[in-house]
Scaffold this motif. Structure first.
Motif, PDB file in Angstrom:
ATOM      1  N   GLN A  20      26.537  22.384   2.104  1.00 13.09           N
ATOM      2  CA  GLN A  20      25.314  23.058   1.659  1.00 13.09           C
ATOM      3  C   GLN A  20      24.090  22.381   2.287  1.00 13.09           C
ATOM      4  O   GLN A  20      23.791  21.227   2.016  1.00 13.09           O
ATOM      5  CB  GLN A  20      25.219  23.010   0.124  1.00 13.09           C
ATOM      6  CG  GLN A  20      23.954  23.627  -0.454  1.00 13.09           C
ATOM      7  CD  GLN A  20      23.691  25.046   0.015  1.00 13.09           C
ATOM      8  OE1 GLN A  20      22.808  25.266   0.857  1.00 13.09           O
ATOM      9  NE2 GLN A  20      24.463  25.995  -0.509  1.00 13.09           N
ATOM     10  N   LEU A  25      19.722  23.919  -3.550  1.00 14.38           N
ATOM     11  CA  LEU A  25      20.946  24.637  -3.910  1.00 14.38           C
ATOM     12  C   LEU A  25      22.097  23.664  -4.138  1.00 14.38           C
ATOM     13  O   LEU A  25      22.949  23.889  -5.008  1.00 14.38           O
ATOM     14  CB  LEU A  25      21.307  25.641  -2.812  1.00 14.38           C
ATOM     15  CG  LEU A  25      20.352  26.834  -2.645  1.00 14.38           C
ATOM     16  CD1 LEU A  25      20.795  27.726  -1.479  1.00 14.38           C
ATOM     17  CD2 LEU A  25      20.284  27.653  -3.936  1.00 14.38           C
ATOM     18  N   ALA A  26      22.115  22.586  -3.350  1.00 10.65           N
ATOM     19  CA  ALA A  26      23.148  21.559  -3.532  1.00 10.65           C
ATOM     20  C   ALA A  26      23.013  20.928  -4.914  1.00 10.65           C
ATOM     21  O   ALA A  26      24.020  20.688  -5.601  1.00 10.65           O
ATOM     22  CB  ALA A  26      23.029  20.497  -2.439  1.00 10.65           C
TER      23      ALA A  26
END
Length: 461
Positions: A20, A25-26
């Protein structure tokens, strides 16, 4: 009835995190690895150290420090985990690059509460972070307790050598001598740092002796960066023959050349009036598979501009584009300032206006150079136009050149344009008392009545 999706395992999570690219988002994935995967109550997710390491690294590189510290706090609660020292070393490095010395110090103090023993490795990371933050006094303070974490190693000494600046250069040699007396072998970083520092203050002979000593006694061989520093230093003191001898030595030792070496030598050849030898160096570059880069082309353009050979400079610029090497603002600025110095203000202005078509957006230096050149050439109308663009882009002009423009307009008696210029300067908050002194003193000599007329005009605006 739909089957529940398969839960993500700790091993699978680390793989997904690694792939990612977006740190936000990770983080979302890390915090909620199995959303709605099973309607039944689940045990707390058992995170692996690898997952913690990956997410901490991603957040640290993205300077998302508040989120990173939340994850560190979460990891601290995982009593079954024993975080390795390297995780904390990396975090202190992120703090150092972000100029956050207090956070680096706090983390170092907190490491034992994570169940992680501090060694010379994490001590070095703290020391380097403090150096990057410019906290030299704090470095000296923490050094007093170094024995609690181990024996100073090459990395410790290299950081201390890097921290010696200006008049403290002799201290760098003292650190090097202490390093050897303690039986710590210097590394290529030691050599590169000391050579660069010595050459930057014209102590090139000392730098050459150090190179020979490191190679002969310690087996530390000079790399391309060391040679480039030495050649630049030698050229700076007029020892061109020795500089080219070092280049030949690199050939004999099969040390891979980089464009920086050739760029340095090309600059020197132009300064020495030996431009005819440049083509030979370029040919040699090609034979060694070393492609000219932007710095190389800029060195040639600068050399031709210094010789007032603008056709040759334009030729290099065209070749640069043809070879797929993208010019930068420095490339264009060199040409602009050279044209202005030669009084070719019209050509400089046309060249400047053409920059967007060439795929380059003028920077503050571009504007300042052209503005200064136009003022020096007495082209006040064009200078006023460039000044207006500068202020629109929030680029501050040099006060000295602003005064020259104002003085020139006063002497010409161009009250209309002077009023516009002063209004622009006022809007940009760069209209100072000195500018008004220039106006009043000049107009008093030329046309005293114009002072009041100008003030009335500005009041109306």
């Amino acid at each position: 009835m739909m089957k529940a999706s398969k839960s993500i395992s700790p091993f699978r999570l680390s793989s997904l995190l690694r792939n990612q690219k977006d740190p936000a988002l990770a983080l979302q994935l890390f915090q909620n690895p199995n959303p709605d995967s099973n309607p039944q109550p689940q045990k707390p997710f058992r995170y692996s150290l690898i997952s913690y390491d990956i997410i901490i690294s991603k957040l640290g590189r993205a300077k998302m420090f508040d989120q990173m510290e939340q994850i560190l706090g979460q990891m601290k609660q995982q009593t079954h985990l024993s975080p390795p020292e390297i995780i904390f070393c990396n975090v202190m490095s992120y703090y150092g690059r972000a100029r956050l010395p207090d956070r680096a110090l706090h983390l170092f103090d907190e490491m034992p509460s994570f169940g992680c023993q501090r060694t010379i490795k994490s001590f070095n990371s703290l020391l380097d972070a403090l150096f990057k933050c410019g906290k030299i006094e704090k470095m000296r303070e923490v050094l007093e307790g170094i024995e609690d974490y181990g024996t100073p190693d090459a990395c410790t000494y290299n950081i201390l050598i890097k921290a010696c600046e200006g008049e403290e250069l002799d201290d760098a040699r003292n650190v090097f001598d202490e390093m050897r007396s303690k039986g710590v072998e210097p590394t290529d970083v030691t050599l590169v740092t000391l050579i660069y520092k010595l050459c930057s203050v014209d102590r090139v002979k000392e730098a050459l002796e150090l190179k020979e000593e490191c190679e002969r006694v310690h087996g530390v061989m000079a790399n391309a960066f060391v040679y480039a520093s030495l050649m630049k230093g030698l050229c700076g003191i007029g020892e061109m023959t020795l500089a080219f001898e070092l280049k030949d030595e690199m050939v004999r030792k099969n040390i891979r050349f980089d464009a920086a070496v050739y760029s340095t030598l090309i600059s020197v050849l132009f300064k020495a009036g030996r431009r005819g030898e440049v083509s030979g160096l370029l040919k040699e570059m090609s034979e060694y598979g070393c492609k000219p880069n932007t710095v190389t082309y800029n060195a040639m353009i600068h050399g031709y501009c210094k010789e007032k050979d603008f056709e040759a400079a334009y030729g290099v610029l065209d070749e640069m584009v043809k070879e797929g090497c993208r010019p930068n603002a420095i490339t264009y600025n060199v040409i602009i300032v050279a044209l202005c110095k030669e009084g070719k203000w019209s050509e400089a202005n046309l060249f400047f206006q053409d920059l967007p078509r060439r795929g380059c957006h003028p920077d503050m230096l571009s504007y300042r150079m052209l503005f200064s050149g136009l003022c020096d050439c007495g082209q006040f109308k064009e200078a006023a136009f460039i000044l207006d663009e500068m202020i629109y882009k929030a680029y501050a002009p040099h006060y000295a050149r602003t005064h020259k423009l104002v003085e020139g307009l006063c002497e010409e008696g161009n009250m209309e344009l002077l009023g516009i210029v002063l209004s622009s300067l006022e809007k940009a908050n760069v209209l100072d008392e000195d500018t008004w002194r220039v106006i009043i003193s000049t107009l008093r000599k030329e046309k005293p009545s114009d002072v009041f007329e100008l003030i009335d005009t500005l009041t109306i605006q």
